[in-house]
Design a protein around this motif. Structure first.
Motif, PDB file in Angstrom:
ATOM      1  N   UNK A  67      57.615  -6.050  94.443  1.00  0.00           N
ATOM      2  CA  UNK A  67      58.678  -6.379  93.475  1.00  0.00           C
ATOM      3  C   UNK A  67      58.892  -7.893  93.370  1.00  0.00           C
ATOM      4  N   UNK A  68      57.851  -8.651  93.685  1.00  0.00           N
ATOM      5  CA  UNK A  68      58.022 -10.104  93.746  1.00  0.00           C
ATOM      6  C   UNK A  68      57.242 -10.889  92.716  1.00  0.00           C
ATOM      7  N   UNK A  69      56.541 -10.224  91.802  1.00  0.00           N
ATOM      8  CA  UNK A  69      55.686 -10.950  90.863  1.00  0.00           C
ATOM      9  C   UNK A  69      56.467 -11.593  89.739  1.00  0.00           C
ATOM     10  N   UNK A  70      55.825 -12.510  89.011  1.00  0.00           N
ATOM     11  CA  UNK A  70      56.492 -13.228  87.927  1.00  0.00           C
ATOM     12  C   UNK A  70      57.095 -12.304  86.870  1.00  0.00           C
ATOM     13  N   UNK A  71      58.272 -12.665  86.426  1.00  0.00           N
ATOM     14  CA  UNK A  71      59.078 -11.820  85.544  1.00  0.00           C
ATOM     15  C   UNK A  71      58.661 -11.996  84.092  1.00  0.00           C
ATOM     16  N   UNK A  72      58.519 -10.860  83.397  1.00  0.00           N
ATOM     17  CA  UNK A  72      58.171 -10.865  81.968  1.00  0.00           C
ATOM     18  C   UNK A  72      59.403 -10.620  81.112  1.00  0.00           C
ATOM     19  N   UNK A  73      60.215  -9.631  81.486  1.00  0.00           N
ATOM     20  CA  UNK A  73      61.338  -9.229  80.639  1.00  0.00           C
ATOM     21  C   UNK A  73      62.439  -8.655  81.517  1.00  0.00           C
ATOM     22  N   UNK A  74      63.695  -8.919  81.149  1.00  0.00           N
ATOM     23  CA  UNK A  74      64.834  -8.346  81.874  1.00  0.00           C
ATOM     24  C   UNK A  74      65.911  -7.923  80.887  1.00  0.00           C
ATOM     25  N   UNK A  75      66.751  -7.001  81.328  1.00  0.00           N
ATOM     26  CA  UNK A  75      67.937  -6.632  80.556  1.00  0.00           C
ATOM     27  C   UNK A  75      69.053  -6.311  81.540  1.00  0.00           C
ATOM     28  N   UNK A  76      70.294  -6.567  81.113  1.00  0.00           N
ATOM     29  CA  UNK A  76      71.425  -6.392  82.029  1.00  0.00           C
ATOM     30  C   UNK A  76      72.409  -5.360  81.505  1.00  0.00           C
ATOM     31  N   UNK A  77      73.127  -4.754  82.431  1.00  0.00           N
ATOM     32  CA  UNK A  77      74.216  -3.830  82.106  1.00  0.00           C
ATOM     33  C   UNK A  77      75.391  -4.157  83.018  1.00  0.00           C
ATOM     34  N   UNK A  78      76.627  -3.900  82.560  1.00  0.00           N
ATOM     35  CA  UNK A  78      77.759  -4.086  83.466  1.00  0.00           C
ATOM     36  C   UNK A  78      77.775  -3.003  84.539  1.00  0.00           C
ATOM     37  N   UNK A  79      78.275  -3.352  85.710  1.00  0.00           N
ATOM     38  CA  UNK A  79      78.544  -2.336  86.740  1.00  0.00           C
ATOM     39  C   UNK A  79      80.024  -1.978  86.615  1.00  0.00           C
ATOM     40  N   UNK A  80      80.322  -0.693  86.393  1.00  0.00           N
ATOM     41  CA  UNK A  80      81.703  -0.259  86.209  1.00  0.00           C
ATOM     42  C   UNK A  80      82.331   0.074  87.562  1.00  0.00           C
ATOM     43  N   UNK A  81      83.657  -0.020  87.628  1.00  0.00           N
ATOM     44  CA  UNK A  81      84.310   0.144  88.931  1.00  0.00           C
ATOM     45  C   UNK A  81      84.100   1.535  89.516  1.00  0.00           C
ATOM     46  N   UNK A  82      83.926   2.528  88.646  1.00  0.00           N
ATOM     47  CA  UNK A  82      83.731   3.894  89.168  1.00  0.00           C
ATOM     48  C   UNK A  82      82.265   4.318  89.164  1.00  0.00           C
ATOM     49  N   UNK A  83      81.360   3.362  89.027  1.00  0.00           N
ATOM     50  CA  UNK A  83      79.943   3.723  89.007  1.00  0.00           C
ATOM     51  C   UNK A  83      79.491   4.321  90.335  1.00  0.00           C
ATOM     52  N   UNK A  84      78.616   5.304  90.226  1.00  0.00           N
ATOM     53  CA  UNK A  84      77.857   5.816  91.373  1.00  0.00           C
ATOM     54  C   UNK A  84      76.413   5.357  91.171  1.00  0.00           C
ATOM     55  N   UNK A  85      75.564   5.460  92.198  1.00  0.00           N
ATOM     56  CA  UNK A  85      74.163   5.124  91.963  1.00  0.00           C
ATOM     57  C   UNK A  85      73.571   5.910  90.783  1.00  0.00           C
ATOM     58  N   UNK A  86      73.991   7.164  90.605  1.00  0.00           N
ATOM     59  CA  UNK A  86      73.440   7.956  89.498  1.00  0.00           C
ATOM     60  C   UNK A  86      73.908   7.457  88.135  1.00  0.00           C
ATOM     61  N   UNK A  87      75.208   7.165  88.032  1.00  0.00           N
ATOM     62  CA  UNK A  87      75.705   6.733  86.717  1.00  0.00           C
ATOM     63  C   UNK A  87      75.140   5.360  86.363  1.00  0.00           C
TER      64      UNK A  87
END
Ligand code: GRF
Length: 206
Positions: free
Chosen positions: A151-171
């Protein structure tokens, strides 16, 4: 728009449900998309992604680690399959095995992976759980070149999402997955049409 001359032949390595594989299959149906999914290899005979590939008329192979004396023999079989199918680019899509430097080097610059975190944070397993436990407010996903560093190779593309206060790993995983399905086809297209190359361990954008 003009038709691309030839689509790059892509092999996808999976171990499981194959939702990212499906996103690549769906994207590649477009006439203008610069890649075609030509082969799917699974190390698990019951991976649901194999059904997805078959439904799309894509050639599949099951290559199980247990059928080989050692990891080099297992990886040589994968490499042989890819080469005999004239594969030019390899996408890891939920392939749950670490590749050795031998295989990585043979495909360097042509081998990409998707990981469910904003790398370089949260490498390895359960990236979404790691993000929640770390208390980050923003999580996401990354498509990167595969190098010998996990998981250490050069990055091509990324996207972000907010982490919500009630998030579980599944959500959180579900929210990230929606974006994985967007950025993986984008990143593959960039690689296939020369929009990104790997140059001395850096991603270089055209
Ligand atoms: C995805 O979260 C991907 O980022 C990670 O493994 C999962 C595979 O899911 N590498 P799927 O098999 O593509 O549905």
């Amino acid at each position: 728009m003009s038709k691309p001359q030839t689509k790059k032949r892509v092999g996808v390595l999976i171990s499981g449900r194959g939702s990212n594989l499906q996103s690549l299959i769906d994207a590649a149906r477009a006439e203008q998309y610069p890649a075609e999914i030509a082969l799917v290899i699974s190390d698990k005979p019951d991976a649901y992604g194999l059904q997805r590939a078959k439904e799309a008329g894509i050639e599949t192979r099951v290559i199980e680690r247990k059928d080989f004396a050692d990891k080099p023999a297992f990886e040589a079989a994968i490499d042989d399959s890819l080469r005999s199918a004239d594969i030019e680019i390899v996408c890891l899509a939920g392939f749950m095995r670490l590749l050795s430097p031998w295989l990585v080097d043979r495909w360097l610059g042509k081998l990409i992976n998707i990981h469910p975190s904003l790398l370089p944070s949260f490498k390895g397993l359960d990236a979404q759980g790691q993000a929640i436990r770390a208390g980050v407010r923003i999580a996401g996903c990354t498509v990167h070149f595969v190098t010998a560093e996990m998981d250490g190779g050069p990055i091509i593309q990324q996207a972000s999402v907010p982490v919500l206060t009630d998030d579980t790993p599944d959500s959180l995983s579900d929210r990230i997955l929606t974006l994985e399905h967007k950025i993986y086809p984008e990143a593959l297209a960039m690689l296939a049409n020369g929009g990104v190359t790997l140059d001395r361990n850096r991603a270089t954008f055209a």
